[in-house]
Design a protein around this motif. Structure first.
Motif, PDB file in Angstrom:
ATOM      1  N   SER A 134       4.495   7.553  13.521  1.00  0.00           N
ATOM      2  CA  SER A 134       5.545   7.851  12.548  1.00  0.00           C
ATOM      3  C   SER A 134       6.656   8.654  13.226  1.00  0.00           C
ATOM      4  O   SER A 134       6.462   9.254  14.281  1.00  0.00           O
ATOM      5  N   ASN A 236       9.848  10.914  -0.493  1.00  0.00           N
ATOM      6  CA  ASN A 236      10.708   9.735  -0.279  1.00  0.00           C
ATOM      7  C   ASN A 236      10.745   8.827  -1.508  1.00  0.00           C
ATOM      8  O   ASN A 236      10.666   7.601  -1.409  1.00  0.00           O
ATOM      9  N   TRP A 272       3.133  11.924   4.355  1.00  0.00           N
ATOM     10  CA  TRP A 272       4.502  12.014   4.877  1.00  0.00           C
ATOM     11  C   TRP A 272       4.672  11.109   6.098  1.00  0.00           C
ATOM     12  O   TRP A 272       5.683  10.419   6.249  1.00  0.00           O
ATOM     13  N   ASN A 275       4.871   7.427   5.189  1.00  0.00           N
ATOM     14  CA  ASN A 275       6.194   7.079   4.658  1.00  0.00           C
ATOM     15  C   ASN A 275       7.228   6.898   5.759  1.00  0.00           C
ATOM     16  O   ASN A 275       8.304   6.344   5.509  1.00  0.00           O
ATOM     17  N   ASN A 276       6.922   7.384   6.965  1.00  0.00           N
ATOM     18  CA  ASN A 276       7.893   7.320   8.071  1.00  0.00           C
ATOM     19  C   ASN A 276       7.340   6.568   9.281  1.00  0.00           C
ATOM     20  O   ASN A 276       7.696   6.858  10.422  1.00  0.00           O
TER      21      ASN A 276
END
Length: 358
Positions: A134, A236, A272, A275-276
């Motif tokens: 990520s 997000n 997190w 999401n990335n």
């Protein structure tokens, strides 16, 4: 004869112009390249005796730095898949390192280590292990931790150990910085009155006070020595619900409290990171064109491409006195690239499958 001389002079000007453009392109490509993951402030130490070897201490520091890097760019589950990386293999992925603050105290050597890992080599290493890393983006998130004591039928927002201890300890590799709500009796009174419906309570009014895009509602149900947690993770613009159960927990035992805190933080960090994610299996080739005479914009473009994590590689594929074309390998869909460039103040239009900078 005069016509021939004029043509010859024009050729010289044309060659000179191309030399300048080529110099600027080469210069910017060489010196603006910053394709690295940097891990700083790693403390290394060792007893200073007859067996002391500085290189051995530094090698141990490399492994700590690598572990911290993996903690930043992979989920905890994926990190556990990576074991027994040899020092030789690890060093092959390091571009440079710096030792600072060296000192000897009570026959112990201390120093700080900063290591720059080659981003392309790290991503290749992870891709071979079928792990999607990520983008290591730090983020501030509002956390509302609520303790519900089922035995006493009570709700605690500020006066609970999770609120008090949440920000006491933070690891260097953790990306989320937590903002806790300030003590407000009105907020507390509203939440206490919603004891029976706390799991569905709308915290919108409380969240609006903090001007933060992302937030997490954490509700901890205590029933004797058993704890159940409900986490509503809003990151997000995506909501995820997570439930966990912890048995034989004593709130007066610091290790028990830290156990819950660590697992919850790992859950939020993992979400997190998901999401990335950089999907290295996507290798989208893009052609981007920029006017050759806009030297400052060319330098700014290369600097931007070097600092966009989803850009796996880029190089100049063609140039003339009018335009310079770049071939870009992008680990994401085209709209992501458009948004990345737009956020960096580059105005793009597409003509004949070529992204043109206006």
């Amino acid at each position: 004869m005069q016509i021939i001389n004029k043509i010859f002079r024009l050729q010289k000007v044309y060659i000179f112009f191309f030399s300048i453009v080529l110099f600027i392109i080469i210069f910017s490509t060489t010196y603006l390249k910053a394709d690295a993951f940097r891990v700083s402030d790693i403390e290394i130490s060792s007893s200073f005796d007859l067996n002391f070897k500085k290189n051995t201490v530094i090698d141990a520091g490399f492994h700590i730095s690598f572990s911290n890097l993996l903690s930043m760019i992979t989920t905890s589950g994926d990190k556990n898949k990576i074991k027994n990386v040899s020092t030789k293999e690890l060093k092959s992925m390091i571009d440079s390192f710096t030792i600072s603050n060296e000192k000897f105290t009570n026959n112990v050597y201390f120093a700080k280590l900063e290591t720059s890992f080659n981003k392309k080599k790290i991503l290749t290493f992870l891709e071979k292990k079928n792990i999607f890393p990520s983008i290591p983006i730090k983020n501030k998130v509002l956390l509302i931790p609520i303790l519900v004591d089922i035995e006493s039928n009570s709700v605690y927002l500020f006066d609970n150990i999770f609120y008090k201890r949440w920000n006491k300890k933070k690891e260097k590799y953790q990306l989320l910085d937590y903002i806790l709500p300030t003590e407000d009796l009105e907020d507390l009174s509203k939440i206490q009155n919603m004891l029976d419906t706390i799991d569905t309570y709308d915290f919108a009014n409380l969240i609006k006070k903090y001007d933060l895009k992302d937030h997490i509602i954490l509700i901890i149900y205590k029933n004797k020595d058993e704890f159940k947690t409900l986490s509503k993770i809003n990151l997000n613009d995506s909501l995820k619900i997570n439930n966990k159960t912890y048995s034989q927990i004593n709130l007066n035992n610091e290790e028990d409290v830290e156990k819950i805190l660590k697992k919850l933080k790992n859950t939020y960090e993992d979400q997190w990171k998901k999401n990335n994610e950089i999907n290295t299996s996507i290798k989208l080739p893009l052609t981007l064109s920029i006017k050759s005479g806009e030297y400052k914009k060319i330098i700014a473009l290369e600097n931007t491409l070097n600092n966009i994590d989803l850009v796996a590689d880029f190089y100049i594929s063609n140039f003339d006195n009018n335009n310079t074309q770049y071939k870009i390998i992008y680990n994401g869909p085209p709209n992501f690239f458009f948004n990345d460039m737009n956020n960096k103040n580059f105005n793009l239009v597409i003509e004949n499958n070529i992204w043109i900078i206006k």
